[in-house]
Write a protein that holds these residues in place. Sequence first.
Motif, PDB file in Angstrom:
ATOM      1  N   SER A 101      14.619   0.495   4.472  1.00 27.71           N
ATOM      2  CA  SER A 101      14.104  -0.614   5.284  1.00 27.71           C
ATOM      3  C   SER A 101      15.186  -1.327   6.074  1.00 27.71           C
ATOM      4  CB  SER A 101      13.378  -1.626   4.384  1.00 27.71           C
ATOM      5  OG  SER A 101      14.290  -2.244   3.487  1.00 27.71           O
ATOM      6  N   THR A 102      16.422  -0.833   6.030  1.00 29.47           N
ATOM      7  CA  THR A 102      17.514  -1.425   6.809  1.00 29.47           C
ATOM      8  C   THR A 102      18.238  -0.352   7.606  1.00 29.47           C
ATOM      9  OG1 THR A 102      18.972  -1.247   4.858  1.00 29.47           O
ATOM     10  CG2 THR A 102      17.894  -3.370   5.242  1.00 29.47           C
ATOM     11  N   ALA A 103      18.666  -0.743   8.801  1.00 30.11           N
ATOM     12  CA  ALA A 103      19.412   0.166   9.675  1.00 30.11           C
ATOM     13  C   ALA A 103      20.147  -0.689  10.703  1.00 30.11           C
ATOM     14  CB  ALA A 103      18.471   1.140  10.368  1.00 30.11           C
ATOM     15  N   ALA A 104      21.011  -0.076  11.483  1.00 25.85           N
ATOM     16  CA  ALA A 104      21.710  -0.788  12.559  1.00 25.85           C
ATOM     17  C   ALA A 104      20.700  -1.292  13.579  1.00 25.85           C
ATOM     18  CB  ALA A 104      22.716   0.136  13.215  1.00 25.85           C
ATOM     19  N   PRO A 105      20.968  -2.437  14.198  1.00 25.47           N
ATOM     20  CA  PRO A 105      20.033  -2.959  15.206  1.00 25.47           C
ATOM     21  C   PRO A 105      19.947  -2.032  16.412  1.00 25.47           C
ATOM     22  CG  PRO A 105      22.094  -4.182  15.249  1.00 25.47           C
ATOM     23  CD  PRO A 105      22.173  -3.284  14.066  1.00 25.47           C
ATOM     24  N   SER A 106      18.754  -1.977  16.995  1.00 25.39           N
ATOM     25  CA  SER A 106      18.593  -1.135  18.183  1.00 25.39           C
ATOM     26  C   SER A 106      19.327  -1.771  19.352  1.00 25.39           C
ATOM     27  CB  SER A 106      17.104  -0.976  18.528  1.00 25.39           C
ATOM     28  OG  SER A 106      16.516  -2.245  18.735  1.00 25.39           O
ATOM     29  N   ILE A 124       5.194  -2.962  15.107  1.00 23.76           N
ATOM     30  CA  ILE A 124       6.648  -3.087  14.957  1.00 23.76           C
ATOM     31  C   ILE A 124       7.117  -2.106  13.890  1.00 23.76           C
ATOM     32  CG2 ILE A 124       8.550  -4.623  14.329  1.00 23.76           C
ATOM     33  CD1 ILE A 124       7.225  -5.358  16.959  1.00 23.76           C
ATOM     34  N   ARG A 125       8.167  -1.354  14.219  1.00 23.74           N
ATOM     35  CA  ARG A 125       8.684  -0.349  13.281  1.00 23.74           C
ATOM     36  C   ARG A 125       9.843  -0.927  12.469  1.00 23.74           C
ATOM     37  NH1 ARG A 125       8.689   1.935  18.083  1.00 23.74           N
ATOM     38  NH2 ARG A 125      10.954   2.230  18.099  1.00 23.74           N
ATOM     39  N   VAL A 126       9.787  -0.673  11.166  1.00 24.73           N
ATOM     40  CA  VAL A 126      10.858  -1.062  10.236  1.00 24.73           C
ATOM     41  C   VAL A 126      11.506   0.232   9.735  1.00 24.73           C
ATOM     42  CG1 VAL A 126      11.365  -2.206   8.035  1.00 24.73           C
ATOM     43  CG2 VAL A 126       9.563  -3.119   9.528  1.00 24.73           C
ATOM     44  N   PRO A 127      12.821   0.392   9.902  1.00 23.19           N
ATOM     45  CA  PRO A 127      13.822  -0.603  10.309  1.00 23.19           C
ATOM     46  C   PRO A 127      14.236  -0.515  11.778  1.00 23.19           C
ATOM     47  CG  PRO A 127      14.944   1.280   9.385  1.00 23.19           C
ATOM     48  CD  PRO A 127      13.475   1.609   9.353  1.00 23.19           C
ATOM     49  N   GLU A 128      13.540   0.317  12.569  1.00 17.61           N
ATOM     50  CA  GLU A 128      13.997   0.528  13.937  1.00 17.61           C
ATOM     51  C   GLU A 128      14.027  -0.761  14.749  1.00 17.61           C
ATOM     52  OE1 GLU A 128      12.333   4.389  12.410  1.00 17.61           O
ATOM     53  OE2 GLU A 128      11.729   2.265  12.375  1.00 17.61           O
ATOM     54  N   GLN A 129      13.044  -1.629  14.554  1.00 15.46           N
ATOM     55  CA  GLN A 129      12.973  -2.858  15.345  1.00 15.46           C
ATOM     56  C   GLN A 129      13.313  -4.122  14.550  1.00 15.46           C
ATOM     57  OE1 GLN A 129       8.980  -1.374  16.869  1.00 15.46           O
ATOM     58  NE2 GLN A 129       9.618  -2.630  18.629  1.00 15.46           N
ATOM     59  N   PHE A 153       5.793  -9.212   4.703  1.00 16.66           N
ATOM     60  CA  PHE A 153       6.383  -9.259   6.046  1.00 16.66           C
ATOM     61  C   PHE A 153       6.285  -7.893   6.716  1.00 16.66           C
ATOM     62  CE2 PHE A 153       9.710  -9.021   9.188  1.00 16.66           C
ATOM     63  CZ  PHE A 153       9.745 -10.292   9.758  1.00 16.66           C
ATOM     64  N   ILE A 154       6.710  -6.852   6.011  1.00 17.71           N
ATOM     65  CA  ILE A 154       6.721  -5.509   6.601  1.00 17.71           C
ATOM     66  C   ILE A 154       5.304  -5.057   6.953  1.00 17.71           C
ATOM     67  CG2 ILE A 154       7.184  -3.076   6.104  1.00 17.71           C
ATOM     68  CD1 ILE A 154       9.604  -4.029   4.427  1.00 17.71           C
ATOM     69  N   ASP A 155       4.368  -5.282   6.026  1.00 21.63           N
ATOM     70  CA  ASP A 155       2.989  -4.855   6.280  1.00 21.63           C
ATOM     71  C   ASP A 155       2.425  -5.529   7.521  1.00 21.63           C
ATOM     72  OD1 ASP A 155       0.399  -3.583   5.371  1.00 21.63           O
ATOM     73  OD2 ASP A 155      -0.189  -5.693   5.312  1.00 21.63           O
ATOM     74  N   GLU A 156       2.702  -6.823   7.689  1.00 16.35           N
ATOM     75  CA  GLU A 156       2.146  -7.553   8.827  1.00 16.35           C
ATOM     76  C   GLU A 156       2.762  -7.107  10.152  1.00 16.35           C
ATOM     77  OE1 GLU A 156      -0.522 -10.279  10.587  1.00 16.35           O
ATOM     78  OE2 GLU A 156      -0.410  -9.430   8.550  1.00 16.35           O
TER      79      GLU A 156
END
Length: 338
Positions: A332-337, A264-269, A255-258
């Motif tokens: 790979s996790t953060a607060a939602p933008s 798309i930036r992980v975890p920013e988006q 998922f992240i690679d795709e």
Amino acid sequence: MKNRAATVQDVARAAGVSTATVSRAINEPDKVSEETRQRVADAIAATRYTLNEAARSLRMNRSRMLLVTVPDIGNPYFSLLLAGMEETASQQGYNLLIANTNCDPHVEHRLYDYVRSNRADGILILDGTLPSLGEQSDTALPPVVVVSERIEGAELPTVCVDNAAALASATQHLLQLGHQRIGHLCGPLANVLTKERLAGFRQAMTNADLPVADSWVYSGDFSMDAGAAAARQWLAQTERPTAITCANDELAFGFIDEVRRHGIRVPEQVSVVGFDDIQFAARFYPALTTIHQPRKEIGRQAAALLLDLINQPGKVKKQEIVLGTELVIRESTAAPSS
């Protein structure tokens, strides 16, 4: 005895017992007293007697082999499970016989052949499927322990983790970060691990009084390709989840690679959580937040339980051993933008 190997007669003389008693202490220890067992053990150490495992196996009609059914030997999830099993088995003079069940169309016949010819003293099941002997039902299965993946409807000794509680804790982590639109990427829908982990996700969302759109639950098959396919579905949605829980780490990697290929930036988006904590999780970019399973310890305890069932038939209570998991929070996790 400097120029020859010690014999059972040497052990008997050193322990002050008969050779028959030495044999019972080694092969049927429950039939002699604790004091006698200790005397024989001390004599074995003093004489440096080495047990002939091949001869012992012949006398006891044992193969000293444990059959392990693995759905995909190439899946890195199984490496530490097998390492733990091998470590425990080898300490008791046993070896592992690996059957890669998902890739061999003749596996049922081969499993029956192992059982019929006494080439396996017990079975460790990692693929969630009890071997069927088909029309050969006159041959009973040896002792069986189910590992990691419960077999629904079968009352068999099992060593596993609480998958639902573990996935619920991953979902709770995302909720605490402030995510409300959270999706889940499943494994094969008929798989018990998929069902348990999906149930844990749904329960956590229900407890938070948050809805889960059907389109936010993506189907998969525990592979990176399935993770990439789910990412393409996510990219095509107008209202996307801001976070995704995955039924295993490989789905998360795919998922992240795709999504990264599409800018798309992980975890920013989007935040992503895996499950298993395989070796690559900490080295992936971004380092994967995931559920850690004590896979080597699961393997150790499963092998130990099976050996108890083999060596003490009728005396070991059938049981389910549930080991703890741990949420490992990485990058790979953060607060939602906003």
